[in-house]
Write a protein that holds these residues in place. Sequence first.
Motif, mmCIF file in Angstrom:
data_model
loop_
_atom_site.group_PDB
_atom_site.id
_atom_site.type_symbol
_atom_site.label_atom_id
_atom_site.label_comp_id
_atom_site.label_asym_id
_atom_site.label_seq_id
_atom_site.Cartn_x
_atom_site.Cartn_y
_atom_site.Cartn_z
ATOM 1 N N ARG A 129 61.742 5.828 5.458
ATOM 2 C CA ARG A 129 60.620 4.949 5.766
ATOM 3 C C ARG A 129 59.560 5.016 4.661
ATOM 4 N NH1 ARG A 129 63.791 3.261 8.811
ATOM 5 N NH2 ARG A 129 63.609 2.849 11.068
ATOM 6 N N THR A 130 58.684 4.027 4.627
ATOM 7 C CA THR A 130 57.539 4.072 3.719
ATOM 8 C C THR A 130 56.541 5.103 4.231
ATOM 9 O OG1 THR A 130 56.185 2.439 4.885
ATOM 10 C CG2 THR A 130 57.823 1.591 3.314
ATOM 11 N N SER A 131 55.636 5.528 3.359
ATOM 12 C CA SER A 131 54.630 6.512 3.762
ATOM 13 C C SER A 131 53.742 5.970 4.879
ATOM 14 C CB SER A 131 53.784 6.916 2.552
ATOM 15 O OG SER A 131 53.196 5.772 1.936
ATOM 16 N N VAL A 132 53.420 4.682 4.822
ATOM 17 C CA VAL A 132 52.594 4.076 5.875
ATOM 18 C C VAL A 132 53.341 4.076 7.203
ATOM 19 C CG1 VAL A 132 51.484 1.937 6.627
ATOM 20 C CG2 VAL A 132 51.298 2.657 4.243
ATOM 21 N N ASP A 133 54.614 3.720 7.166
ATOM 22 C CA ASP A 133 55.409 3.703 8.394
ATOM 23 C C ASP A 133 55.537 5.096 8.995
ATOM 24 O OD1 ASP A 133 55.811 0.988 8.266
ATOM 25 O OD2 ASP A 133 57.769 1.126 7.289
ATOM 26 N N ILE A 134 55.643 6.109 8.154
ATOM 27 C CA ILE A 134 55.787 7.480 8.644
ATOM 28 C C ILE A 134 54.589 7.885 9.490
ATOM 29 C CG2 ILE A 134 55.800 9.902 7.902
ATOM 30 C CD1 ILE A 134 57.569 8.985 5.539
ATOM 31 N N LEU A 135 53.402 7.601 8.999
ATOM 32 C CA LEU A 135 52.193 7.957 9.753
ATOM 33 C C LEU A 135 52.136 7.199 11.073
ATOM 34 C CD1 LEU A 135 49.536 8.088 6.892
ATOM 35 C CD2 LEU A 135 50.990 9.914 7.774
ATOM 36 N N SER A 136 52.545 5.941 11.062
ATOM 37 C CA SER A 136 52.556 5.141 12.279
ATOM 38 C C SER A 136 53.570 5.681 13.277
ATOM 39 C CB SER A 136 52.865 3.679 11.944
ATOM 40 O OG SER A 136 52.952 2.891 13.114
ATOM 41 N N LEU A 138 61.775 1.165 -7.034
ATOM 42 C CA LEU A 138 61.582 0.911 -5.617
ATOM 43 C C LEU A 138 60.645 -0.280 -5.427
ATOM 44 C CD1 LEU A 138 61.152 4.515 -4.165
ATOM 45 C CD2 LEU A 138 63.079 2.971 -3.766
ATOM 46 N N THR A 139 60.660 -0.858 -4.241
ATOM 47 C CA THR A 139 59.808 -2.000 -3.920
ATOM 48 C C THR A 139 58.342 -1.570 -3.838
ATOM 49 O OG1 THR A 139 60.389 -1.603 -1.606
ATOM 50 C CG2 THR A 139 61.575 -3.357 -2.763
ATOM 51 N N PRO A 140 57.397 -2.498 -4.036
ATOM 52 C CA PRO A 140 55.975 -2.140 -4.097
ATOM 53 C C PRO A 140 55.407 -1.549 -2.803
ATOM 54 C CG PRO A 140 56.339 -4.268 -5.133
ATOM 55 C CD PRO A 140 57.623 -3.896 -4.455
ATOM 56 N N ASN A 183 56.028 5.811 -3.828
ATOM 57 C CA ASN A 183 56.585 6.233 -5.110
ATOM 58 C C ASN A 183 56.401 5.150 -6.161
ATOM 59 O OD1 ASN A 183 59.295 5.924 -6.883
ATOM 60 N ND2 ASN A 183 58.771 8.097 -6.686
ATOM 61 N N ARG A 184 56.626 3.900 -5.780
ATOM 62 C CA ARG A 184 56.454 2.782 -6.713
ATOM 63 C C ARG A 184 54.979 2.636 -7.091
ATOM 64 N NH1 ARG A 184 58.397 -2.389 -7.861
ATOM 65 N NH2 ARG A 184 56.967 -3.272 -9.396
ATOM 66 N N ASP A 244 53.594 2.790 -10.826
ATOM 67 C CA ASP A 244 52.794 1.688 -11.376
ATOM 68 C C ASP A 244 51.451 2.180 -11.890
ATOM 69 O OD1 ASP A 244 54.758 -0.150 -10.855
ATOM 70 O OD2 ASP A 244 53.812 -0.998 -9.065
ATOM 71 N N GLN A 245 50.854 3.115 -11.161
ATOM 72 C CA GLN A 245 49.553 3.650 -11.569
ATOM 73 C C GLN A 245 49.650 4.365 -12.919
ATOM 74 O OE1 GLN A 245 47.867 6.436 -8.758
ATOM 75 N NE2 GLN A 245 46.539 7.338 -10.306
ATOM 76 N N HIS A 246 50.659 5.211 -13.084
ATOM 77 C CA HIS A 246 50.797 5.955 -14.340
ATOM 78 C C HIS A 246 51.162 5.030 -15.500
ATOM 79 C CE1 HIS A 246 50.112 9.840 -12.579
ATOM 80 N NE2 HIS A 246 51.091 9.684 -11.700
ATOM 81 N N LEU A 247 51.977 4.031 -15.237
ATOM 82 C CA LEU A 247 52.303 3.064 -16.290
ATOM 83 C C LEU A 247 51.059 2.282 -16.715
ATOM 84 C CD1 LEU A 247 55.704 1.710 -14.929
ATOM 85 C CD2 LEU A 247 55.377 3.076 -17.003
ATOM 86 N N ALA A 248 50.259 1.860 -15.713
ATOM 87 C CA ALA A 248 49.048 1.094 -16.018
ATOM 88 C C ALA A 248 48.057 1.932 -16.812
ATOM 89 C CB ALA A 248 48.412 0.599 -14.725
ATOM 90 N N GLU A 249 47.931 3.220 -16.457
ATOM 91 C CA GLU A 249 47.009 4.097 -17.182
ATOM 92 C C GLU A 249 47.435 4.272 -18.635
ATOM 93 O OE1 GLU A 249 47.138 7.576 -14.767
ATOM 94 O OE2 GLU A 249 45.628 6.849 -13.340
#
Length: 301
Positions: free
Chosen positions: A125-132, A193-195, A199-200, A204-209
């Motif tokens: 599951r996604t991290s958001v789904d896990i908390l839910s 992985l999908t946005p 993890n994605r 994306d954050q490290h690539l953008a930085e």
Amino acid sequence: MIERLELFIALARERHFGRAAEACGITQPTLSSAIKQLEASLGVMLVKRGSRFGGLTPEGELVLGWAQRLVGDSHAMREEVKASRHGLSGRLRIAAIPAALAMVAEFTTPFREAHPGVTFSILSRTSVDILSLIGNFDADIGITYLDNEPLGRMISVPLYRERYHLVTAADGPFADVEAVSWADLASLPLCLLTPDMQNRRIIDQHLAEAGALVRPTLESNSMIVLFSHIRTGKWSSIMPGNLIRTLGLSEAVRTIPIMAPVASHLVGLVAAHRDPHTPLVTTFLNAARKLSHTLVDGVAK
């Protein structure tokens, strides 16, 4: 009362009378009647009604928090009584982010050996789904990132730090290098992985930085899909080191640590912030705390 509260929690989760009734294995009229009886016993309206489910009233939101605590305590009581008579048993429901699935066996295998009456259900599951899922009693344990996005009211057990590697063709442009930078990755067609996956978002954050503008040529919510493409030697990706070691590489592929800068994120177990937990959850958390000291990048020493 507990059964009605469980039905109310299901309605709040599904936000639809029909879906909630189906999830609970009852008819919609039975669910509606139970909610009305709960409202009558409390003397307040819990649900905004109209032609369809209109959400919870302010009183409903208040009752939902109490309902989750009371139902959780009820489950814990029943499990503790059962454990006192028959030993630890039951099904432990674990929801994990895709990047951590490879190391789940590090916990479930020794735990099963110590407690043969326990079975497991493991979901990706996604991290958001896990908390839910944990908040709605649909999962007992989550495995997710601890230090990147808010967890809310959860207890956590740190496990290991996820470190990132480029996985690419052995005869590709980085065939002879021992390390790469995040900026180097801008030249590669990547599968990621999908946005909706944390993890994605981290990648994306490290690539953008690093100023690297990357447009993935393939996206999936499954690490297996990504890995099957990478193993052909025609695709590149960014993956946690522990996952790569677990799944293994073909001769056409090599892994290169991303070192400029080194990035790592803490992965751990989460569970609902309640006391007491069920004996099964308590025992698993205690076992995880002991095992976590032996983990390096998610793999036991």
